[in-house]
Design a protein around this motif. Structure first.
Motif, PDB file in Angstrom:
ATOM      1  N   LEU A   1       0.809  -1.214   0.000  1.00 46.23           N
ATOM      2  CA  LEU A   1       0.000   0.000   0.000  1.00 46.23           C
ATOM      3  C   LEU A   1       0.849   1.274   0.000  1.00 46.23           C
ATOM      4  O   LEU A   1       0.568   2.213  -0.724  1.00 46.23           O
ATOM      5  CB  LEU A   1      -0.946   0.034   1.207  1.00 46.23           C
ATOM      6  CG  LEU A   1      -2.175  -0.852   1.125  1.00 46.23           C
ATOM      7  CD1 LEU A   1      -2.906  -0.859   2.469  1.00 46.23           C
ATOM      8  CD2 LEU A   1      -3.098  -0.405   0.012  1.00 46.23           C
ATOM      9  N   MET A   2       1.868   1.331   0.860  1.00 48.74           N
ATOM     10  CA  MET A   2       2.731   2.505   0.956  1.00 48.74           C
ATOM     11  C   MET A   2       3.904   2.300   0.017  1.00 48.74           C
ATOM     12  O   MET A   2       4.639   1.329   0.132  1.00 48.74           O
ATOM     13  CB  MET A   2       3.246   2.684   2.383  1.00 48.74           C
ATOM     14  CG  MET A   2       4.263   3.802   2.527  1.00 48.74           C
ATOM     15  SD  MET A   2       3.573   5.435   2.311  1.00 48.74           S
ATOM     16  CE  MET A   2       2.960   5.707   3.951  1.00 48.74           C
ATOM     17  N   VAL A   3       4.056   3.220  -0.933  1.00 49.97           N
ATOM     18  CA  VAL A   3       5.078   3.049  -1.955  1.00 49.97           C
ATOM     19  C   VAL A   3       5.902   4.324  -2.084  1.00 49.97           C
ATOM     20  O   VAL A   3       5.383   5.426  -1.920  1.00 49.97           O
ATOM     21  CB  VAL A   3       4.424   2.647  -3.302  1.00 49.97           C
ATOM     22  CG1 VAL A   3       3.547   3.742  -3.837  1.00 49.97           C
ATOM     23  CG2 VAL A   3       5.455   2.237  -4.326  1.00 49.97           C
ATOM     24  N   ARG A   4       7.187   4.147  -2.340  1.00 45.01           N
ATOM     25  CA  ARG A   4       8.053   5.295  -2.617  1.00 45.01           C
ATOM     26  C   ARG A   4       7.807   5.705  -4.064  1.00 45.01           C
ATOM     27  O   ARG A   4       7.836   4.893  -4.971  1.00 45.01           O
ATOM     28  CB  ARG A   4       9.522   4.930  -2.420  1.00 45.01           C
ATOM     29  CG  ARG A   4      10.448   6.120  -2.614  1.00 45.01           C
ATOM     30  CD  ARG A   4      11.886   5.816  -2.251  1.00 45.01           C
ATOM     31  NE  ARG A   4      12.067   5.450  -0.867  1.00 45.01           N
ATOM     32  CZ  ARG A   4      12.082   6.309   0.159  1.00 45.01           C
ATOM     33  NH1 ARG A   4      11.889   7.582  -0.056  1.00 45.01           N
ATOM     34  NH2 ARG A   4      12.287   5.882   1.390  1.00 45.01           N
ATOM     35  N   LEU A   5       7.533   7.004  -4.235  1.00 45.22           N
ATOM     36  CA  LEU A   5       7.166   7.528  -5.549  1.00 45.22           C
ATOM     37  C   LEU A   5       8.335   8.164  -6.274  1.00 45.22           C
ATOM     38  O   LEU A   5       8.186   8.675  -7.362  1.00 45.22           O
ATOM     39  CB  LEU A   5       6.042   8.559  -5.392  1.00 45.22           C
ATOM     40  CG  LEU A   5       4.757   8.011  -4.785  1.00 45.22           C
ATOM     41  CD1 LEU A   5       3.826   9.133  -4.399  1.00 45.22           C
ATOM     42  CD2 LEU A   5       4.090   7.054  -5.742  1.00 45.22           C
ATOM     43  N   GLY A   6       9.486   8.164  -5.675  1.00 38.83           N
ATOM     44  CA  GLY A   6      10.651   8.829  -6.238  1.00 38.83           C
ATOM     45  C   GLY A   6      11.201   9.775  -5.194  1.00 38.83           C
ATOM     46  O   GLY A   6      10.440  10.426  -4.471  1.00 38.83           O
ATOM     47  N   GLY A   7      12.504   9.837  -5.069  1.00 43.93           N
ATOM     48  CA  GLY A   7      13.080  10.674  -4.033  1.00 43.93           C
ATOM     49  C   GLY A   7      12.610  10.196  -2.670  1.00 43.93           C
ATOM     50  O   GLY A   7      12.596   9.010  -2.390  1.00 43.93           O
ATOM     51  N   GLN A   8      12.205  11.136  -1.827  1.00 40.70           N
ATOM     52  CA  GLN A   8      11.729  10.784  -0.489  1.00 40.70           C
ATOM     53  C   GLN A   8      10.208  10.742  -0.388  1.00 40.70           C
ATOM     54  O   GLN A   8       9.667  10.489   0.677  1.00 40.70           O
ATOM     55  CB  GLN A   8      12.294  11.787   0.536  1.00 40.70           C
ATOM     56  CG  GLN A   8      13.808  11.752   0.640  1.00 40.70           C
ATOM     57  CD  GLN A   8      14.315  10.365   1.020  1.00 40.70           C
ATOM     58  OE1 GLN A   8      13.803   9.737   1.951  1.00 40.70           O
ATOM     59  NE2 GLN A   8      15.307   9.866   0.291  1.00 40.70           N
ATOM     60  N   ARG A   9       9.510  11.010  -1.491  1.00 43.66           N
ATOM     61  CA  ARG A   9       8.049  11.029  -1.459  1.00 43.66           C
ATOM     62  C   ARG A   9       7.479   9.620  -1.356  1.00 43.66           C
ATOM     63  O   ARG A   9       7.945   8.712  -2.021  1.00 43.66           O
ATOM     64  CB  ARG A   9       7.480  11.706  -2.702  1.00 43.66           C
ATOM     65  CG  ARG A   9       7.836  13.171  -2.797  1.00 43.66           C
ATOM     66  CD  ARG A   9       7.256  13.814  -4.032  1.00 43.66           C
ATOM     67  NE  ARG A   9       7.425  13.006  -5.221  1.00 43.66           N
ATOM     68  CZ  ARG A   9       6.490  12.844  -6.161  1.00 43.66           C
ATOM     69  NH1 ARG A   9       5.345  13.456  -6.067  1.00 43.66           N
ATOM     70  NH2 ARG A   9       6.726  12.105  -7.220  1.00 43.66           N
ATOM     71  N   LYS A  10       6.455   9.492  -0.517  1.00 40.78           N
ATOM     72  CA  LYS A  10       5.743   8.225  -0.372  1.00 40.78           C
ATOM     73  C   LYS A  10       4.258   8.507  -0.453  1.00 40.78           C
ATOM     74  O   LYS A  10       3.810   9.618  -0.185  1.00 40.78           O
ATOM     75  CB  LYS A  10       6.054   7.572   0.983  1.00 40.78           C
ATOM     76  CG  LYS A  10       7.477   7.084   1.128  1.00 40.78           C
ATOM     77  CD  LYS A  10       7.642   6.401   2.456  1.00 40.78           C
ATOM     78  CE  LYS A  10       9.060   5.896   2.629  1.00 40.78           C
ATOM     79  NZ  LYS A  10       9.218   5.205   3.929  1.00 40.78           N
ATOM     80  N   GLY A  11       3.499   7.492  -0.818  1.00 41.56           N
ATOM     81  CA  GLY A  11       2.063   7.664  -0.875  1.00 41.56           C
ATOM     82  C   GLY A  11       1.325   6.343  -0.951  1.00 41.56           C
ATOM     83  O   GLY A  11       1.930   5.279  -1.101  1.00 41.56           O
ATOM     84  N   LEU A  12       0.020   6.431  -0.841  1.00 39.17           N
ATOM     85  CA  LEU A  12      -0.862   5.274  -0.963  1.00 39.17           C
ATOM     86  C   LEU A  12      -0.966   4.901  -2.437  1.00 39.17           C
ATOM     87  O   LEU A  12      -1.289   5.740  -3.273  1.00 39.17           O
ATOM     88  CB  LEU A  12      -2.253   5.625  -0.417  1.00 39.17           C
ATOM     89  CG  LEU A  12      -3.365   4.607  -0.684  1.00 39.17           C
ATOM     90  CD1 LEU A  12      -3.095   3.305   0.060  1.00 39.17           C
ATOM     91  CD2 LEU A  12      -4.709   5.179  -0.263  1.00 39.17           C
ATOM     92  N   LEU A  13      -0.677   3.664  -2.743  1.00 41.14           N
ATOM     93  CA  LEU A  13      -0.823   3.165  -4.107  1.00 41.14           C
ATOM     94  C   LEU A  13      -2.079   2.313  -4.164  1.00 41.14           C
ATOM     95  O   LEU A  13      -2.148   1.250  -3.541  1.00 41.14           O
ATOM     96  CB  LEU A  13       0.391   2.333  -4.522  1.00 41.14           C
ATOM     97  CG  LEU A  13       0.333   1.798  -5.947  1.00 41.14           C
ATOM     98  CD1 LEU A  13       0.376   2.948  -6.960  1.00 41.14           C
ATOM     99  CD2 LEU A  13       1.473   0.832  -6.203  1.00 41.14           C
ATOM    100  N   ARG A  14      -3.047   2.775  -4.892  1.00 38.67           N
ATOM    101  CA  ARG A  14      -4.331   2.069  -5.006  1.00 38.67           C
ATOM    102  C   ARG A  14      -4.242   0.997  -6.098  1.00 38.67           C
ATOM    103  O   ARG A  14      -4.977   0.998  -7.059  1.00 38.67           O
ATOM    104  CB  ARG A  14      -5.446   3.070  -5.269  1.00 38.67           C
ATOM    105  CG  ARG A  14      -5.607   4.043  -4.111  1.00 38.67           C
ATOM    106  CD  ARG A  14      -6.720   5.037  -4.310  1.00 38.67           C
ATOM    107  NE  ARG A  14      -7.999   4.346  -4.240  1.00 38.67           N
ATOM    108  CZ  ARG A  14      -8.909   4.382  -5.209  1.00 38.67           C
ATOM    109  NH1 ARG A  14      -8.699   5.060  -6.311  1.00 38.67           N
ATOM    110  NH2 ARG A  14     -10.053   3.751  -5.068  1.00 38.67           N
ATOM    111  N   TYR A  15      -3.339   0.041  -5.902  1.00 33.74           N
ATOM    112  CA  TYR A  15      -3.101  -1.015  -6.888  1.00 33.74           C
ATOM    113  C   TYR A  15      -4.325  -1.888  -7.092  1.00 33.74           C
ATOM    114  O   TYR A  15      -4.423  -2.597  -8.096  1.00 33.74           O
ATOM    115  CB  TYR A  15      -1.906  -1.887  -6.471  1.00 33.74           C
ATOM    116  CG  TYR A  15      -2.113  -2.523  -5.126  1.00 33.74           C
ATOM    117  CD1 TYR A  15      -2.922  -3.645  -4.977  1.00 33.74           C
ATOM    118  CD2 TYR A  15      -1.543  -1.976  -3.983  1.00 33.74           C
ATOM    119  CE1 TYR A  15      -3.149  -4.201  -3.743  1.00 33.74           C
ATOM    120  CE2 TYR A  15      -1.757  -2.530  -2.745  1.00 33.74           C
ATOM    121  CZ  TYR A  15      -2.559  -3.637  -2.626  1.00 33.74           C
ATOM    122  OH  TYR A  15      -2.797  -4.183  -1.398  1.00 33.74           O
TER     123      TYR A  15
END
Length: 196
Positions: free
Chosen positions: A106-120
């Motif tokens: 659910l919690m994924v690194r989006l690039g750099g230090q940003r993280k977010g919820l991935l609604r896979y």
């Protein structure tokens, strides 16, 4: 296509269970239907024990079900009709193990230090992630999702899927991030799955 389609989970081995990860639209109450049609259902909130636990009742359910169950047929049709977003999974593991696998992604690194919820669990996102096939035995043996393709909307399948690289933590590859970003150009207006 109905739950009896040849490519569906009914071809699963007898030891495998069927799990539905489903996020219904606001007007669809699949939890009430779950108890009405399944008797004593085995299910969990996907967001339980995560950063999103406070909104778990508005989030997806993970339901262990069986083929031929009226609730499974209803959920399958609801996904086909766009009333719900979700995945149908096959696994020999129990509900707790399947939920751990799902929550870890659910919690994924989006690039750099940003993280977010991935609604896979949104089929549009799952499709854009283009899950890799694991060579080793997998917790999730197969996944089915209702998505648009060259032949129009149909059920599509991933075998031994790994949607996100996990070393050392879940992270989108550059290709996945680009595919999700490009998808926002044609994202349906009613979809809430627009990536960061």
């Amino acid at each position: 296509m109905s739950p009896a389609a040849p490519a569906g989970p009914e071809r699963a081995g007898s030891e495998s269970a069927v799990y539905v990860v489903i996020e219904p639209a606001a007007e669809v109450d699949l939890r009430a239907e779950l108890y009405q049609w399944s008797g004593d259902p085995e299910w969990a909130y996907l967001f339980a024990d995560t950063l999103w636990q406070a909104c778990q009742q508005q989030g997806p359910l993970v339901v262990r079900t069986r083929l031929g169950c009226p609730w499974f047929s209803r959920a399958w049709r609801a996904m086909e009709q766009g009333q719900c977003l979700g995945l149908v999974l096959q696994s020999v593991e129990d509900l707790q193990t399947v939920c751990q696998w799902l929550r870890r992604r659910l919690m994924v690194r989006l690039g750099g230090q940003r993280k977010g919820l991935l609604r896979y669990y949104d089929p549009l996102v799952w499709h854009r992630l283009a899950p890799a096939v694991q060579r080793r035995p997998a917790i999730i043996e197969q996944a089915w999702y209702w998505c648009d393709g060259p032949a129009g909307f149909r059920w599509q399948r991933s075998v031994r899927p790994e949607p996100i690289p996990l070393l050392p933590e879940p992270v989108l590859s550059e290709e996945q991030h680009r595919a999700l970003y490009v998808a926002t150009e044609s994202w349906p207006e009613n979809s809430t799955s627009v990536p960061d």
